[in-house]
Motif scaffolding. Structure first.
Motif, PDB file in Angstrom:
ATOM      1  N   ASN A  55      50.421  37.290  35.354  1.00 35.45           N
ATOM      2  CA  ASN A  55      49.546  38.362  34.914  1.00 35.45           C
ATOM      3  C   ASN A  55      49.887  39.574  35.781  1.00 35.45           C
ATOM      4  OD1 ASN A  55      47.430  40.230  34.588  1.00 35.45           O
ATOM      5  ND2 ASN A  55      45.897  38.629  34.292  1.00 35.45           N
ATOM      6  N   PRO A  56      50.361  40.672  35.193  1.00 39.27           N
ATOM      7  CA  PRO A  56      50.767  41.815  36.020  1.00 39.27           C
ATOM      8  C   PRO A  56      49.689  42.286  36.983  1.00 39.27           C
ATOM      9  CG  PRO A  56      51.468  42.145  33.761  1.00 39.27           C
ATOM     10  CD  PRO A  56      50.593  40.924  33.755  1.00 39.27           C
ATOM     11  N   GLY A  57      48.429  42.157  36.612  1.00 37.98           N
ATOM     12  CA  GLY A  57      47.347  42.601  37.474  1.00 37.98           C
ATOM     13  C   GLY A  57      47.086  41.691  38.656  1.00 37.98           C
ATOM     14  N   LEU A  58      47.618  40.460  38.607  1.00 37.71           N
ATOM     15  CA  LEU A  58      47.403  39.503  39.691  1.00 37.71           C
ATOM     16  C   LEU A  58      48.680  39.190  40.463  1.00 37.71           C
ATOM     17  CD1 LEU A  58      44.995  36.939  37.956  1.00 37.71           C
ATOM     18  CD2 LEU A  58      44.401  38.797  39.528  1.00 37.71           C
ATOM     19  N   ALA A  59      49.827  39.546  39.922  1.00 41.20           N
ATOM     20  CA  ALA A  59      51.093  39.271  40.599  1.00 41.20           C
ATOM     21  C   ALA A  59      51.131  39.983  41.944  1.00 41.20           C
ATOM     22  CB  ALA A  59      52.256  39.724  39.727  1.00 41.20           C
ATOM     23  N   GLN A  60      51.705  39.292  42.944  1.00 36.29           N
ATOM     24  CA  GLN A  60      51.732  39.867  44.286  1.00 36.29           C
ATOM     25  C   GLN A  60      52.975  39.476  45.065  1.00 36.29           C
ATOM     26  OE1 GLN A  60      48.718  38.283  46.919  1.00 36.29           O
ATOM     27  NE2 GLN A  60      48.816  36.245  46.015  1.00 36.29           N
ATOM     28  N   TRP A 127      41.720  46.934  34.399  1.00 29.00           N
ATOM     29  CA  TRP A 127      41.450  45.527  34.677  1.00 29.00           C
ATOM     30  C   TRP A 127      41.827  45.209  36.123  1.00 29.00           C
ATOM     31  CZ3 TRP A 127      43.729  41.114  36.401  1.00 29.00           C
ATOM     32  CH2 TRP A 127      43.090  39.891  36.113  1.00 29.00           C
ATOM     33  N   ALA A 128      42.990  45.691  36.571  1.00 24.99           N
ATOM     34  CA  ALA A 128      43.426  45.435  37.949  1.00 24.99           C
ATOM     35  C   ALA A 128      42.496  46.101  38.953  1.00 24.99           C
ATOM     36  CB  ALA A 128      44.854  45.923  38.147  1.00 24.99           C
ATOM     37  N   LEU A 129      41.888  47.225  38.571  1.00 26.37           N
ATOM     38  CA  LEU A 129      40.975  47.931  39.475  1.00 26.37           C
ATOM     39  C   LEU A 129      39.580  47.312  39.516  1.00 26.37           C
ATOM     40  CD1 LEU A 129      41.907  51.651  38.707  1.00 26.37           C
ATOM     41  CD2 LEU A 129      42.229  50.459  40.882  1.00 26.37           C
ATOM     42  N   ASP A 130      39.241  46.521  38.514  1.00 25.70           N
ATOM     43  CA  ASP A 130      37.929  45.881  38.490  1.00 25.70           C
ATOM     44  C   ASP A 130      37.820  44.927  39.678  1.00 25.70           C
ATOM     45  OD1 ASP A 130      35.661  44.338  38.045  1.00 25.70           O
ATOM     46  OD2 ASP A 130      35.979  44.218  35.883  1.00 25.70           O
ATOM     47  N   PRO A 131      36.905  45.163  40.621  1.00 26.79           N
ATOM     48  CA  PRO A 131      36.828  44.300  41.813  1.00 26.79           C
ATOM     49  C   PRO A 131      36.562  42.842  41.480  1.00 26.79           C
ATOM     50  CG  PRO A 131      34.919  45.769  41.675  1.00 26.79           C
ATOM     51  CD  PRO A 131      35.894  46.237  40.644  1.00 26.79           C
ATOM     52  N   ASN A 132      35.985  42.573  40.322  1.00 28.01           N
ATOM     53  CA  ASN A 132      35.712  41.190  39.932  1.00 28.01           C
ATOM     54  C   ASN A 132      36.984  40.396  39.679  1.00 28.01           C
ATOM     55  OD1 ASN A 132      32.825  41.395  39.933  1.00 28.01           O
ATOM     56  ND2 ASN A 132      32.955  42.507  38.004  1.00 28.01           N
ATOM     57  N   ASN A 133      38.085  41.110  39.439  1.00 27.86           N
ATOM     58  CA  ASN A 133      39.337  40.420  39.137  1.00 27.86           C
ATOM     59  C   ASN A 133      40.195  40.178  40.373  1.00 27.86           C
ATOM     60  OD1 ASN A 133      38.778  40.281  36.365  1.00 27.86           O
ATOM     61  ND2 ASN A 133      39.480  42.384  36.078  1.00 27.86           N
ATOM     62  N   ASN A 151      37.366  50.695  42.436  1.00 32.33           N
ATOM     63  CA  ASN A 151      37.773  49.390  42.954  1.00 32.33           C
ATOM     64  C   ASN A 151      36.905  48.922  44.111  1.00 32.33           C
ATOM     65  OD1 ASN A 151      40.216  47.943  44.971  1.00 32.33           O
ATOM     66  ND2 ASN A 151      39.741  47.107  42.968  1.00 32.33           N
ATOM     67  N   THR A 152      36.358  49.857  44.867  1.00 35.29           N
ATOM     68  CA  THR A 152      35.533  49.507  46.023  1.00 35.29           C
ATOM     69  C   THR A 152      34.041  49.541  45.704  1.00 35.29           C
ATOM     70  OG1 THR A 152      35.636  51.814  46.777  1.00 35.29           O
ATOM     71  CG2 THR A 152      37.260  50.280  47.676  1.00 35.29           C
ATOM     72  N   GLY A 153      33.705  49.728  44.445  1.00 29.95           N
ATOM     73  CA  GLY A 153      32.312  49.712  44.034  1.00 29.95           C
ATOM     74  C   GLY A 153      31.546  50.975  44.342  1.00 29.95           C
ATOM     75  N   LYS A 154      32.258  52.050  44.676  1.00 28.01           N
ATOM     76  CA  LYS A 154      31.602  53.306  45.007  1.00 28.01           C
ATOM     77  C   LYS A 154      31.657  54.313  43.866  1.00 28.01           C
ATOM     78  CE  LYS A 154      32.836  52.702  49.880  1.00 28.01           C
ATOM     79  NZ  LYS A 154      33.616  53.242  51.030  1.00 28.01           N
ATOM     80  N   GLY A 155      32.259  53.928  42.757  1.00 30.32           N
ATOM     81  CA  GLY A 155      32.383  54.829  41.617  1.00 30.32           C
ATOM     82  C   GLY A 155      32.431  54.042  40.324  1.00 30.32           C
ATOM     83  N   SER A 156      32.500  54.778  39.241  1.00 26.54           N
ATOM     84  CA  SER A 156      32.502  54.173  37.914  1.00 26.54           C
ATOM     85  C   SER A 156      33.914  54.071  37.361  1.00 26.54           C
ATOM     86  CB  SER A 156      31.650  55.011  36.961  1.00 26.54           C
ATOM     87  OG  SER A 156      31.838  54.601  35.622  1.00 26.54           O
ATOM     88  N   MET A 157      34.175  53.001  36.601  1.00 28.95           N
ATOM     89  CA  MET A 157      35.462  52.863  35.939  1.00 28.95           C
ATOM     90  C   MET A 157      35.668  53.987  34.927  1.00 28.95           C
ATOM     91  SD  MET A 157      37.868  50.653  36.588  1.00 28.95           S
ATOM     92  CE  MET A 157      36.982  49.214  37.184  1.00 28.95           C
ATOM     93  N   ASP A 158      34.577  54.551  34.433  1.00 32.57           N
ATOM     94  CA  ASP A 158      34.677  55.653  33.471  1.00 32.57           C
ATOM     95  C   ASP A 158      35.290  56.899  34.101  1.00 32.57           C
ATOM     96  OD1 ASP A 158      33.517  54.077  31.520  1.00 32.57           O
ATOM     97  OD2 ASP A 158      31.486  54.805  31.932  1.00 32.57           O
ATOM     98  N   ASP A 159      35.239  56.980  35.423  1.00 32.20           N
ATOM     99  CA  ASP A 159      35.758  58.161  36.109  1.00 32.20           C
ATOM    100  C   ASP A 159      37.195  57.994  36.575  1.00 32.20           C
ATOM    101  OD1 ASP A 159      33.307  59.470  35.809  1.00 32.20           O
ATOM    102  OD2 ASP A 159      32.508  58.577  37.658  1.00 32.20           O
TER     103      ASP A 159
END
Length: 543
Positions: A55-60, A127-133, A151-159
């Motif tokens: 998954n590109p969002g999880l590859a490391q 999706w990769a920025l969603d901290p839940n993932n 990503n750090t929960g200080k803002g909205s994904m809409d922004d």
């Protein structure tokens, strides 16, 4: 590497002093060959181990990256001239302030026939920025406006400043001008995913089933976990006429001697880096018979210190351990690949001063002085009072030999008892992510050709690829200043000053700067290994 933690790190990597790109021994830099009409276009390589995630969002790591780079395609691709070129984006416009990119998505299809859309990029990045993932590489997207806050929960994904204007238009707004942004868009964290499928099946990336749709030169038709992966030429790829290989078999053999034996027996067409490893005992013979190919790359082999546990929470103890290493001896007796001893973490291709580095190699007298200071600060009278230090490494002949040599150096030079701890790659990465170690081996290959990539992972203690627990306010400040500095020379100096702070604190003991070393079938042409050490088979063929 983790960057790019590499399994390339997880293998023996061999090193040269100058960054170079190599087309696998062929001088045709344009990738023109048609492939022999009567020659089977079937490539067999070793990738050493099971990729932790496709998954590109999880590859490391570089094993996952190798597969993804050949089955997926981003807005750009690093081409054979080692520069970003148009890929899923057929064109783009950049605003006058260099902070807004507008990409035009070409007519392209996923392997199931779905169109590749701008929404697929917006979905994948958010999706990769969603901290839940829990994407380890989410920080690579922080160049985008609002990404870090989301990503750090200080803002909205809409922004977050990525928006699909329509199916074919993707607008990306950056925090600051980023001269290497078109390199970043070729990196696997920036790859798209088929948003239609991903929203319906959260486990879409775990197997080579119908839901694992791809948009790159090859499509994955088989994933036999811990055994092999089969790729076949994609009929839906927009540039399929350039692709000459019909299939790629990627086996997972975690033994360099077996890998070289399979190559000698014709069961593999390539042995060694960047996807496998050569046995250290065979290096000289391969040099002598003229079959060994050596290519310098931008990468560094490190020992990371867990600065949250005693005695490695002490700066002087860390300095003692680092100064007591004889890197030249490790290279001459173990890796044997002309590596360059590393007394810095940024490769000399970016910081030429690091051919010499921040301190002398094998400075045992200085190491003893640092040790004495550290013991006093920790309340010990002698090194014999220290509990044994555990040195961890992932399964590899070379890593084991290096760890054993370092164990002896620390014992003989400092009187410190060292125990060795080995684990398989996936388990090993989990241990590092959970800070379940004291000293741990890890390599890093550049994701893009800028010193920032070797420094930014250590900006925050809880950063996805930091794994040391270390952070420093002045170091953070210098990195932040570098991101807004428009004068190239001034920006470079800020990054050099940041590295100086890092090396003085020594949360990492650099060991050597990498090279790739391999042998290959003489009829195999145009395998592209970039200056960052990754490999692409889009242009490869047998003649």
């Amino acid at each position: 590497m983790k960057k790019r933690l590499s399994i390339f790190f997880s293998m023996l990597l061999v090193v040269s002093m100058f960054l170079a790109a190599c087309g696998g021994g062929d001088d045709n830099a344009d990738g023109g060959g048609d492939g022999g009409k009567d020659v089977p276009q079937e490539l067999k390589v070793n990738i050493n181990t099971e990729p932790p995630s496709l998954n590109p969002g999880l590859a490391q790591d570089s094993t996952s990256g190798t597969v993804l780079r050949n089955i997926m395609e981003g807005l750009t691709r690093i081409g054979q001239k080692d520069e970003p070129e148009a890929a899923m984006a057929e064109s783009w416009e950049i605003s006058d302030d260099l902070k807004t990119y507008t990409f035009k998505i070409r007519d392209a299809q996923w392997s199931n026939g779905d169109p590749v859309t701008a929404q697929d990029f917006e979905y994948a990045w958010k999706w990769a920025l969603d901290p839940n993932n829990q994407s380890t590489y989410s920080y690579q997207l922080y160049y985008i406006e609002g990404a870090e806050a989301a990503n750090t929960g200080k803002g909205s994904m809409d922004d977050v400043g990525v928006k699909a204007i329509d199916d074919k238009t993707l607008e990306v707004k950056l925090v600051n001008p980023t001269p290497y942004f078109l390199e970043l868009t070729a990196f696997y964290t920036y790859l798209p995913v088929n948003s239609k499928i991903a929203q319906e099946n959260k486990d879409w990336a775990t197997d080579a089933g119908d839901d694992y749709t791809t948009n790159g030169p090859f499509h994955m038709t088989e994933w036999s976990h811990s055994d092999k992966i089969i790729l076949e030429k994609s009929d839906t790829y927009w540039d399929k006429d350039t692709v000459k290989l019909d299939s790629i078999e990627m086996v997972m053999i975690n033994d360099p001697n077996t890998e070289l034996s399979m190559f000698d027996n014709g069961e593999l067409d390539w042995a060694g880096a960047p996807t496998g490893a050569l046995p250290t005992d065979a290096m000289q013979a391969l040099k002598d018979n003229g079959t060994l190919v050596t290519q310098a790359i931008a990468g560094v082999y490190n020992y990371k210190f867990n600065t949250t546990v005693e005695p490695l929470n002490n700066e002087n103890i860390r300095k003692a351990l680092s100064h007591a290493l004889n890197r030249e001896e490790l290279i001459a007796n173990i890796t044997q690949g002309e590596q360059l001893p590393a007394m810095g973490i940024v490769p000399p291709t970016m910081f030429p001063e690091n051919e010499k580095g921040h301190f002398p190699d094998n400075d045992v007298e200085a190491a003893k002085e640092f040790l004495e200071k550290g013991l006093e600060e920790l309340g010990y009278e002698d090194a014999s009072e220290l509990p044994a230090i555990a040195l961890s490494y992932n399964t590899s002949e070379a890593h084991q030999k290096i760890a054993q040599a370092v164990q002896d150096m620390w014992s003989q030079n400092l009187g410190i008892e060292v125990t060795l701890d080995n684990a398989e790659w996936n388990v090993y990465l989990d241990k590092l992510d959970n800070m379940d170690f004291q000293v741990a081996r890890l390599g890093w290959l550049g994701d893009f050709n800028d010193a920032m990539n070797f420094l930014e992972m250590y900006k925050d203690a809880d950063g996805g690829n930091n794994q040391t627990g270390w952070e420093d306010p002045e170091f953070q400040k210098l990195l932040e200043q570098s991101q807004t500095e428009t004068d190239p020379d001034a920006r470079l100096q800020l990054l050099k000053d940041a590295e100086a702070i890092f090396m003085d604190a020594m949360p990492v003991a650099p060991i050597y700067f990498y090279t790739n070393n391999w042998v290959q079938d003489e009829s195999l042409k145009e395998v592209f290994v970039s200056g960052l050490g990754d490999v692409q088979y889009k242009w490869a063929y047998f003649e």
